[in-house]
Enzyme design. Sequence first.
Site, PDB file in Angstrom:
ATOM      1  N   ASP A 508     -61.831 102.231  24.793  1.00 25.92           N
ATOM      2  CA  ASP A 508     -62.683 101.585  23.927  1.00 25.92           C
ATOM      3  C   ASP A 508     -62.124 101.012  22.659  1.00 25.92           C
ATOM      4  O   ASP A 508     -60.802 101.766  22.603  1.00 25.92           O
ATOM      5  CB  ASP A 508     -63.687 102.754  23.753  1.00 25.92           C
ATOM      6  N   ASP A 570     -72.672  96.377  24.993  1.00 24.72           N
ATOM      7  CA  ASP A 570     -73.546  97.625  24.579  1.00 24.72           C
ATOM      8  C   ASP A 570     -75.078  97.352  24.736  1.00 24.72           C
ATOM      9  O   ASP A 570     -75.716  98.170  24.567  1.00 24.72           O
ATOM     10  CB  ASP A 570     -73.416  98.128  23.209  1.00 24.72           C
TER      11      ASP A 570
HETATM   12  C1  DGJ Z   1     -68.857 101.897  21.924  1.00 23.20           C
HETATM   13  C2  DGJ Z   1     -68.993 101.785  23.454  1.00 23.20           C
HETATM   14  O1  DGJ Z   1     -69.339 100.341  23.741  1.00 23.20           O
HETATM   15  C3  DGJ Z   1     -70.314 102.510  24.008  1.00 23.20           C
HETATM   16  O2  DGJ Z   1     -70.488 102.218  25.376  1.00 23.20           O
HETATM   17  C4  DGJ Z   1     -69.743 103.827  23.474  1.00 23.20           C
HETATM   18  O3  DGJ Z   1     -68.605 104.221  24.609  1.00 23.20           O
HETATM   19  C5  DGJ Z   1     -69.379 104.145  22.299  1.00 23.20           C
HETATM   20  N1  DGJ Z   1     -68.398 103.034  21.749  1.00 23.20           N
HETATM   21  C6  DGJ Z   1     -68.758 105.455  22.193  1.00 23.20           C
HETATM   22  O4  DGJ Z   1     -68.599 105.861  20.925  1.00 23.20           O
END
Ligand code: DGJ
Length: 749
Positions: A508, A570
């Site tokens: 991430d 997301d």
């Molecule tokens: C952002 C990501 O896009 C989410 O799927 C998740 O992993 C969060 N970060 C976790 O902090």
Amino acid sequence: MFGSSTRTALAAASLLTVLGHKSAVMAQDNSNAVVVDGKTFVLNGDNVSYQFRVNETSGDLLSDHFGGSLDGSMFDAPPVEALGGWVGLNGRFRREFPDHGRGDFRIPAVRIRQSEGYTVTDLRYQSHDVIQGKPELPGLPATHGGEDDVTTLVVHMFDNYSSIAVDLSYSIFPKYDAIVRSANVTNKGTKNITVEALSSFSFDFPVEDLDMISLNGDWAREAHRQRRKVEYGTQGFGSSTGFSSHLHNPFLALAHPSTTESQGEAWGFSLVYTGSFSVDVEKGSQGLTRALIGLNPNQLSWQLGAGETLTSPECVAVYSDNGIGGMSRSLHRLYRNHLIKSKFAISDRPVLLNSWEGLYFDYNESTIYQLAEESATLGVKLFVMDDGWFGDKYPRTSDNAGLGDWTPNPERFPEGLSPLVQDVTDLKAGNTSTKMRFGIWVEPEMVNPNSSLYREHPDWALHAGPYPRTEQRNQLVLNLALPEVQDYIIKVIADLLDSSDISYVKWDFNRAMHETPSPSNDHAYMLGMYRVFDTLTTRFPDVLWEGCASGGGRFDPGVLEYFPQIWTSDDTDALERVTIQFGTSLAYPPSAMGAHLSAVPNAQTGRTIPVTFRGHVAMMGGSFGLELNPAELHEDEKAEVPGLIALAEKVNPIILTGDMYRLRLPEESNWPAALFISPDGAQAVLFYFQLRANVNHATPWIRLQGLDPQAKYTVDGKGPYSGANLMNMGLQYTFDSDFGSEVVFLERQ
Ligand code: DGJ
């Protein structure tokens, strides 16, 4: 006054050039992928030709053509038209690599500041080479291929006044109608120079009306397609965030106003890069349209000492006369076969459950195991523990601490991760003998000020001298331009993967870069990041790596070289996802998209959508998963999930390898639809959606594309029906409420 005499002079000069070199010199493998006729260069694909030439009088490179195939007789065609006008000749030509300061007032492809302060360059043709295959780009992700796949033409240019050399590298992948270009600048003089702008691709289109298409958005609203007319003057977009970003994707399409998804000419330009970028489209006073894509000039200022070279990222340019859909399919095929290096590029994507939306930060060893157990019961094959597992002195129980300290939280995991990983990988998926796999979340490029790492190495975080370090999501970015930071990340992630049986990593990246030490740090960061990605993915080839940047903030070809899939957004609301996934597919193969079925009401939109529709939308992504807590599902939803998993597994091989036809777009229709056809044409799967109920109104037929008109197909076991009928008359489905969906399976007889 300026027009007529120059026009005559140019015509005479160019004609001489043509007459002086009549015989074509074929590329060494005797194919016609690269043809050099004197100083005219033609790159030929199955359905594309790209032609440019050296102006014999000046040594400048002039663009001739990027479009449908030429038959060779173009060499004898009338020379480049010299338009009349107020600006000097350079400003009126179609220039192949427009340098700066010699009377071309459009945006240049290269701008270099010399130690004396000049920003004039005078790059003239020197020589060229034809190379079978494609050399690697030093330190940068790039398409690859063998001698049978790709041929490369390198044109060497030189500025005699400054001793600056530029090599333009063109690689043609004939089967994909794709031309890949990059440029490198070498300082052959003795004094320092600064590269202030460098485009990877630039092309001057002839006078014609064009639309430009781009992918715009924000966090949780990525890849919204925008189409607008190219007007006189400049128009463009880019990223100055330090990463490709949610705001604009490093992709540009140009098309005629009449071009549709399935008809007409379209050109796609896709930058293989993850950092700040810029796209400029400029329609000059003469009506010619220049398109440029490359590094963002505001974050470059790259100094070159004597003998040093800067290589631009490469840009893939594809041409299609089968509409925007044809353009996308060429990019998809090229990226699946000649960019993504992972062994999982087109296979073996286990159905997963990710803990994020189910538990967020709120778990410990036993609750996370419970989640894995519930997932296994539903038939999930890979369990992913998302954010919240690490941090010793500064435990990661919220987004306020822990980034940088990649040791398991001792309160949550007193014996470390191994017992959990062991227990999870002992689980069996559903009623099968398949062992569950274990995956983990990391965000290694970041640090929370609340961490041991930051206490020990405050200088590792990006900062600009005394300026305050602005936090975003309570975190700072580590400076991956520093070799010691790269080595630290490689070590902690390698140690983690060596410590237990982890077969998937979600990598991430959750904030933008500001307060950087210098503009050039942005590109230096990228080179460092690619070194880290390359080292880890080479050392752990059996790990399935997924890219993520607050969703699809780094959905770009640079990441795809190393990570075969990327978390698309997301926003897991299925209605939003139809638009996001259709938009993302403009440039990227569906195989690369992570897409999950999540709980309702949806966490981002509060919307409630039936589980079948949610599942059907998610299984259009190459990596299908769940992102919820099964214990909180309604009983009837829970009963449907195993069937949806089975369907996702059935269609997945076609999603991973097949051609996608966007039959109707969500931004244009209440009934968006897409057809995926396996490479051998034997199987196809249709996704058909009704977004809103349409009371007392007929629903449209959906006409398929890409089938063999002579062949017969069964449709969900019924039929057979001829390909011609399915494409010309189509199929009809009706729904009686919002969010209706069908997944239909076709098999050729
Ligand atoms: C952002 C990501 O896009 C989410 O799927 C998740 O992993 C969060 N970060 C976790 O902090």
